[in-house]
Design an enzyme around this catalytic site. Structure first.
Site, PDB file in Angstrom:
ATOM      1  N   GLU A  31       9.337 -13.004 -12.864  1.00 44.48           N
ATOM      2  CA  GLU A  31       8.547 -11.954 -12.190  1.00 44.48           C
ATOM      3  C   GLU A  31       8.019 -10.902 -13.162  1.00 44.48           C
ATOM      4  O   GLU A  31       7.030 -10.236 -12.852  1.00 44.48           O
ATOM      5  CB  GLU A  31       9.324 -11.311 -11.058  1.00 44.48           C
ATOM      6  CG  GLU A  31      10.489 -10.432 -11.448  1.00 44.48           C
ATOM      7  CD  GLU A  31      11.096  -9.719 -10.230  1.00 44.48           C
ATOM      8  OE1 GLU A  31      10.358  -9.343  -9.308  1.00 44.48           O
ATOM      9  OE2 GLU A  31      12.317  -9.559 -10.216  1.00 44.48           O
ATOM     10  N   LYS A  50      14.268 -12.783 -12.412  1.00 39.20           N
ATOM     11  CA  LYS A  50      13.979 -11.640 -13.299  1.00 39.20           C
ATOM     12  C   LYS A  50      12.956 -12.039 -14.362  1.00 39.20           C
ATOM     13  O   LYS A  50      11.984 -11.339 -14.609  1.00 39.20           O
ATOM     14  CB  LYS A  50      15.263 -11.153 -13.981  1.00 39.20           C
ATOM     15  CG  LYS A  50      16.180 -10.355 -13.110  1.00 39.20           C
ATOM     16  CD  LYS A  50      15.770  -8.939 -12.849  1.00 39.20           C
ATOM     17  CE  LYS A  50      15.044  -8.650 -11.605  1.00 39.20           C
ATOM     18  NZ  LYS A  50      15.455  -9.132 -10.328  1.00 39.20           N
ATOM     19  N   GLU A  88      19.116 -15.558 -10.010  1.00 36.82           N
ATOM     20  CA  GLU A  88      18.646 -14.186 -10.223  1.00 36.82           C
ATOM     21  C   GLU A  88      18.085 -14.021 -11.639  1.00 36.82           C
ATOM     22  O   GLU A  88      17.045 -13.383 -11.835  1.00 36.82           O
ATOM     23  CB  GLU A  88      19.783 -13.200  -9.967  1.00 36.82           C
ATOM     24  CG  GLU A  88      19.479 -11.760 -10.286  1.00 36.82           C
ATOM     25  CD  GLU A  88      18.271 -11.186  -9.534  1.00 36.82           C
ATOM     26  OE1 GLU A  88      17.776 -11.825  -8.584  1.00 36.82           O
ATOM     27  OE2 GLU A  88      17.807 -10.105  -9.920  1.00 36.82           O
ATOM     28  N   ARG A 104       4.689   0.672  -6.225  1.00 35.53           N
ATOM     29  CA  ARG A 104       4.691  -0.176  -5.026  1.00 35.53           C
ATOM     30  C   ARG A 104       3.757  -1.370  -5.179  1.00 35.53           C
ATOM     31  O   ARG A 104       3.799  -2.305  -4.401  1.00 35.53           O
ATOM     32  CB  ARG A 104       4.296   0.641  -3.795  1.00 35.53           C
ATOM     33  CG  ARG A 104       5.289   1.720  -3.401  1.00 35.53           C
ATOM     34  CD  ARG A 104       4.694   2.664  -2.379  1.00 35.53           C
ATOM     35  NE  ARG A 104       4.411   2.021  -1.122  1.00 35.53           N
ATOM     36  CZ  ARG A 104       5.318   1.912  -0.131  1.00 35.53           C
ATOM     37  NH1 ARG A 104       6.526   2.387  -0.305  1.00 35.53           N
ATOM     38  NH2 ARG A 104       5.023   1.330   1.006  1.00 35.53           N
ATOM     39  N   CYS A 162       0.831  -1.213   0.000  1.00 34.18           N
ATOM     40  CA  CYS A 162       0.000   0.000   0.000  1.00 34.18           C
ATOM     41  C   CYS A 162       0.860   1.255   0.000  1.00 34.18           C
ATOM     42  O   CYS A 162       2.013   1.235   0.390  1.00 34.18           O
ATOM     43  CB  CYS A 162      -0.868   0.024   1.259  1.00 34.18           C
ATOM     44  SG  CYS A 162      -1.850  -1.439   1.445  1.00 34.18           S
ATOM     45  N   HIS A 192      20.743 -34.648 -11.587  1.00 36.02           N
ATOM     46  CA  HIS A 192      20.034 -35.133 -10.380  1.00 36.02           C
ATOM     47  C   HIS A 192      18.545 -34.812 -10.456  1.00 36.02           C
ATOM     48  O   HIS A 192      17.861 -34.775  -9.438  1.00 36.02           O
ATOM     49  CB  HIS A 192      20.672 -34.524  -9.129  1.00 36.02           C
ATOM     50  CG  HIS A 192      22.123 -34.850  -9.004  1.00 36.02           C
ATOM     51  ND1 HIS A 192      22.577 -36.081  -8.581  1.00 36.02           N
ATOM     52  CD2 HIS A 192      23.212 -34.123  -9.329  1.00 36.02           C
ATOM     53  CE1 HIS A 192      23.903 -36.086  -8.611  1.00 36.02           C
ATOM     54  NE2 HIS A 192      24.313 -34.915  -9.061  1.00 36.02           N
ATOM     55  N   LYS A 219       6.770  -3.478  -4.873  1.00 41.51           N
ATOM     56  CA  LYS A 219       8.195  -3.121  -4.855  1.00 41.51           C
ATOM     57  C   LYS A 219       8.806  -3.419  -3.490  1.00 41.51           C
ATOM     58  O   LYS A 219       9.949  -3.827  -3.397  1.00 41.51           O
ATOM     59  CB  LYS A 219       8.372  -1.633  -5.181  1.00 41.51           C
ATOM     60  CG  LYS A 219       9.830  -1.194  -5.214  1.00 41.51           C
ATOM     61  CD  LYS A 219      10.625  -1.940  -6.251  1.00 41.51           C
ATOM     62  CE  LYS A 219      12.089  -1.608  -6.232  1.00 41.51           C
ATOM     63  NZ  LYS A 219      12.903  -2.489  -7.111  1.00 41.51           N
ATOM     64  N   TRP A 248      -2.871  -2.570  -1.602  1.00 44.71           N
ATOM     65  CA  TRP A 248      -2.454  -3.914  -2.075  1.00 44.71           C
ATOM     66  C   TRP A 248      -3.133  -4.870  -1.108  1.00 44.71           C
ATOM     67  O   TRP A 248      -2.767  -4.959   0.065  1.00 44.71           O
ATOM     68  CB  TRP A 248      -0.931  -4.019  -1.997  1.00 44.71           C
ATOM     69  CG  TRP A 248      -0.348  -5.234  -2.641  1.00 44.71           C
ATOM     70  CD1 TRP A 248      -0.042  -5.400  -3.960  1.00 44.71           C
ATOM     71  CD2 TRP A 248      -0.004  -6.463  -1.996  1.00 44.71           C
ATOM     72  NE1 TRP A 248       0.510  -6.645  -4.181  1.00 44.71           N
ATOM     73  CE2 TRP A 248       0.525  -7.334  -2.982  1.00 44.71           C
ATOM     74  CE3 TRP A 248      -0.071  -6.921  -0.693  1.00 44.71           C
ATOM     75  CZ2 TRP A 248       0.977  -8.610  -2.708  1.00 44.71           C
ATOM     76  CZ3 TRP A 248       0.380  -8.209  -0.404  1.00 44.71           C
ATOM     77  CH2 TRP A 248       0.885  -9.034  -1.404  1.00 44.71           C
ATOM     78  N   ASN A 255      -1.201   1.515   5.917  1.00 40.49           N
ATOM     79  CA  ASN A 255      -0.328   0.537   5.255  1.00 40.49           C
ATOM     80  C   ASN A 255       0.203  -0.380   6.346  1.00 40.49           C
ATOM     81  O   ASN A 255       0.744   0.084   7.345  1.00 40.49           O
ATOM     82  CB  ASN A 255       0.826   1.254   4.541  1.00 40.49           C
ATOM     83  CG  ASN A 255       1.809   0.244   3.916  1.00 40.49           C
ATOM     84  OD1 ASN A 255       1.444  -0.912   3.698  1.00 40.49           O
ATOM     85  ND2 ASN A 255       3.032   0.677   3.676  1.00 40.49           N
ATOM     86  N   GLY A 256       0.013  -1.682   6.163  1.00 39.28           N
ATOM     87  CA  GLY A 256       0.524  -2.638   7.153  1.00 39.28           C
ATOM     88  C   GLY A 256      -0.530  -3.708   7.426  1.00 39.28           C
ATOM     89  O   GLY A 256      -1.490  -3.851   6.685  1.00 39.28           O
TER      90      GLY A 256
HETATM   91  C1  AGP Z   1      13.284  -8.574  -7.115  1.00 38.90           C
HETATM   92  O1  AGP Z   1      13.288  -8.185  -8.456  1.00 38.90           O
HETATM   93  C2  AGP Z   1      11.945  -8.387  -6.454  1.00 38.90           C
HETATM   94  N1  AGP Z   1      11.468  -7.072  -6.583  1.00 38.90           N
HETATM   95  C3  AGP Z   1      11.946  -8.876  -5.019  1.00 38.90           C
HETATM   96  O2  AGP Z   1      12.374 -10.213  -5.013  1.00 38.90           O
HETATM   97  C4  AGP Z   1      12.838  -8.074  -4.052  1.00 38.90           C
HETATM   98  O3  AGP Z   1      14.201  -8.290  -4.348  1.00 38.90           O
HETATM   99  C5  AGP Z   1      12.562  -8.561  -2.632  1.00 38.90           C
HETATM  100  O4  AGP Z   1      11.206  -8.321  -2.331  1.00 38.90           O
HETATM  101  C6  AGP Z   1      13.445  -7.882  -1.578  1.00 38.90           C
HETATM  102  O5  AGP Z   1      13.179  -6.513  -1.565  1.00 38.90           O
HETATM  103  P1  AGP Z   1      14.179  -5.567  -0.722  1.00 38.90           P
HETATM  104  O6  AGP Z   1      15.518  -5.662  -1.388  1.00 38.90           O
HETATM  105  O7  AGP Z   1      13.572  -4.201  -0.779  1.00 38.90           O
HETATM  106  O8  AGP Z   1      14.238  -6.115   0.684  1.00 38.90           O
END
Ligand code: AGP
Length: 610
Positions: free
Chosen positions: A490, A487, A483, A27, A2, A506, A605, A77, A103-104
């Site tokens: 997501e 990428k 990673e 966000r 949020c 394996h 985010k 959110w 937010n929370g």
């Molecule tokens: C990565 O592309 C994502 N946005 C997500 O995995 C992110 O890295 C993760 O939520 C951690 O966020 P932070 O680095 O703000 O703690």
């Protein structure tokens, strides 16, 4: 997660609130709303809508609210209750004198709701947030600050709040525990926001509210008290970046812009942190004696930051000979880790607000560990929970998919490892100097890689039809494979799995047939020949190979359908280089599929809730 915006000033509030909400879209959200104090009647009014902010804008256009220069707004959110108009914020109390955005997560909201209903309160939504509105109402005796102070004492969980009250129309009240909230100081106007990018074009003077603080905000004044009622003098910070940092500046997406910012981001870190051959880690705040005393290190992080931590493990163990274990923060906090005062925790977080990472740090601190954090957001919660903080200063990262923050985190881990290596004789001074010298060349090597984006775009286009991808890497590029897979999945929603190449036989090799594409990180390294064998095993089963290889390598061509070259560098530093083609590959696949690159579905985010 949020987003909150609040405004009190002389301008019309609605345009300011909507503009701020748009800057919080990254966000992640699924509904939005605004609430205002009508200037003429002092009555509260609100408009809320499901979906994107333009739906809310249309509603306000079709059904305008009264003139107002005081208001709060929110992007939701969904956590408790479906993403719909009723559950969108702000939320009224029964008397419709109080509006709240939040937010929370309120962990004890069901008990509180039950008690409030027994006291006669009527609820209209499924949210935990609405409990806050009625709790404040229950404690309201004409002073909205006192009512908020008394009401929030009953809350358990994380909250950042914005509150307006029709009886006190010239005031905003804000409070926070566990979720970020800032106060922006203007001229005759003031703001509240979930983060700096939302109001950077309005003011650079920012108060980072701390956990357990309540701010009472008028046009001319900001008073801050603790939840216990003690007034505190807040520090007013001047933000170092400007409004351009939160604009696309001609790029199609923030993610593409942030990929292209990586040469400058890394060059800045090197300039700020390497003086001659000396590593300077301002903010570390641990003495050489303390650093020398650590016997083991845990790295805790989530998502991309976790993958950076895995690279850190290889680097710190190689250079400093200290045992390192890397945990997803969500696992670390519940596995009762063995920690003592000889344990160092390295927490990595771009936002500094990730709930699991914050909780892991608090768990470790309660067991006597020292905390060093690598973080990109100044004044974030994590920065306040740490003994030492290494800011990456990568600038705001707006794209949900982390790119520049990732390479900045890895770079900081190299510097930390070099710092720690000076306490051991694991590597020679000559080797240290060679690493530093090579690190300084990476920004220009980045520019070479970015020149291959046309080729990467073509490869992405030719392969985006595959229903599933495997990413393989070995040794220090095993995290790079993880990673690269994250990428892709997501932002394109294509199932993608990162794997240690040595694990192929394996299990994962069962996946291989002509309908599978495998991205292989096959840069020159001590395990290069092993990777070639893996590639041959995949080719023998008609799998398609997209290889990331070192410039000049002709062998790889014989075994691959596509090759993207990166310049030669030390094996230790290759994760910094291979990250770029993997980011660009994911980006172009996502664009080709018409996905929302900067705000991929279901993602936020910063994951500020568990
Ligand atoms: C990565 O592309 C994502 N946005 C997500 O995995 C992110 O890295 C993760 O939520 C951690 O966020 P932070 O680095 O703000 O703690």
């Amino acid at each position: 997660m949020c987003g909150i915006i609040g405004y009190i000033g002389s301008k019309q509030a609605i345009p300011v609130l909507l503009d701020g909400l748009k800057k919080l879209e990254y966000r992640g959200y699924d509904s939005s709303g605004v609430g205002i104090v009508c200037s003429s009647t002092h009555k509260l009014d609100l408009r809320k809508m499901h979906g994107k902010i333009h739906n809310l804008e249309k509603l306000i256009k079709d059904k305008p609210v009264g003139q107002s220069s005081v208001g709060i707004s929110h992007t939701r959110w969904a956590t408790h209750g479906a993403p719909n108009k009723v559950n969108a914020h702000p939320h009224f109390d029964c008397s419709k004198k109080i509006l709240v955005v939040h937010n929370g997560i309120i962990e004890n909201y069901e008990d509180l709701k039950r008690t409030l209903i027994q006291k006669g309160h009527k609820f209209v939504s499924e949210t935990d947030t609405e409990v806050i509105s009625h709790l404040i109402e229950q404690n309201y005796n004409g002073d909205i600050f006192e009512a908020v102070k008394k009401g929030i004492r009953h809350l358990r969980g994380a909250f950042a709040l914005g509150v307006i009250c029709s009886d006190d129309p010239e005031k905003l009240v804000a409070a926070r525990v566990g979720s970020p909230l800032i106060v922006g100081i203007g001229n005759g106007e003031n703001f509240i926001a979930s983060d700096v990018p939302a109001i950077i074009d309005k003011t650079k003077k920012i108060i980072y509210l701390k956990d357990g603080e309540i701010a009472t905000i008028t046009r001319q004044e900001v008073l801050v008290h603790t939840f216990a009622g003690k007034q505190v003098k807040p520090k007013v910070n001047i933000v170092k970046f400007d409004v351009d940092a939160v604009k696309k500046q001609g790029y199609a997406h923030f993610m593409l812009k942030e990929i292209h910012e990586q040469p400058e981001v890394l060059a800045k870190i090197i300039k700020e942190r390497i003086h001659g051959n000396r590593i300077s880690l301002d903010g570390l705040k641990l003495t050489e004696k303390q650093l020398k005393a650590f016997k083991n290190i845990y790295i805790v992080a989530c998502g991309t930051a976790y993958h950076a931590g895995l690279v850190g493990k290889y680097v710190i163990e190689k250079l400093a000979s200290i045992p390192v274990s890397v945990d997803a923060a969500s696992e670390f906090r519940y596995r009762d880790p063995i920690i003592d005062n000889k344990t160092l925790i390295i927490a990595i977080s771009q936002s500094g607000e990730t709930a699991d990472t914050l909780a892991a740090v608090r768990e470790a601190r309660s067991k006597g560990a020292k905390i060093i954090s690598i973080c990109n957001v100044v004044g974030s919660s994590l920065s306040r929970d740490s003994d030492g903080i290494l800011y990456t200063h990568a600038g705001p990262e707006i794209g949900v998919a982390s790119t520049k923050a990732y390479i900045a985190q890895i770079a900081m881990l190299y510097l930390l490892a070099l710092k720690l290596s000076s306490h051991t004789d694991k590597i020679s001074e000559r080797a240290r100097l060679e690493i530093i010298k090579e690190l300084k060349t990476i920004p220009s090597l980045y520019k070479d890689i970015l020149k291959t984006k046309g080729l990467i775009s073509k490869i992405a286009k030719k392969n985006s039809h595959f229903g599933c991808f495997l990413f393989l890497g070995r040794n220090i590029n095993y995290p790079s494979a993880l990673e690269g897979a994250l990428k892709l999945k997501e932002i394109s929603y294509i199932p993608a799995e990162g794997y240690a190449a040595g694990e192929m036989k394996h299990g994962p090799i069962a996946l291989i047939d002509e309908y599978r594409a495998v991205v292989c990180i096959a840069v020159q390294s001590p395990t290069y020949e092993k990777m070639i064998s893996n590639i041959q095993e995949i080719r023998a089963r008609k799998g398609k190979i997209i290889a990331i290889a070192t410039q000049g390598d002709q062998t790889i061509k014989k075994h691959s359908n596509h090759v993207v070259y990166v310049p030669r560098t030390l094996d230790l530093l290759t994760p910094l280089l291979v990250a770029l083609p993997l980011q660009l590959f994911a980006y172009y696949v996502s664009v080709g599929l018409g996905c929302d690159v900067d705000q991929p579905r279901n993602l936020a985010k910063s994951v500020t809730v568990e």
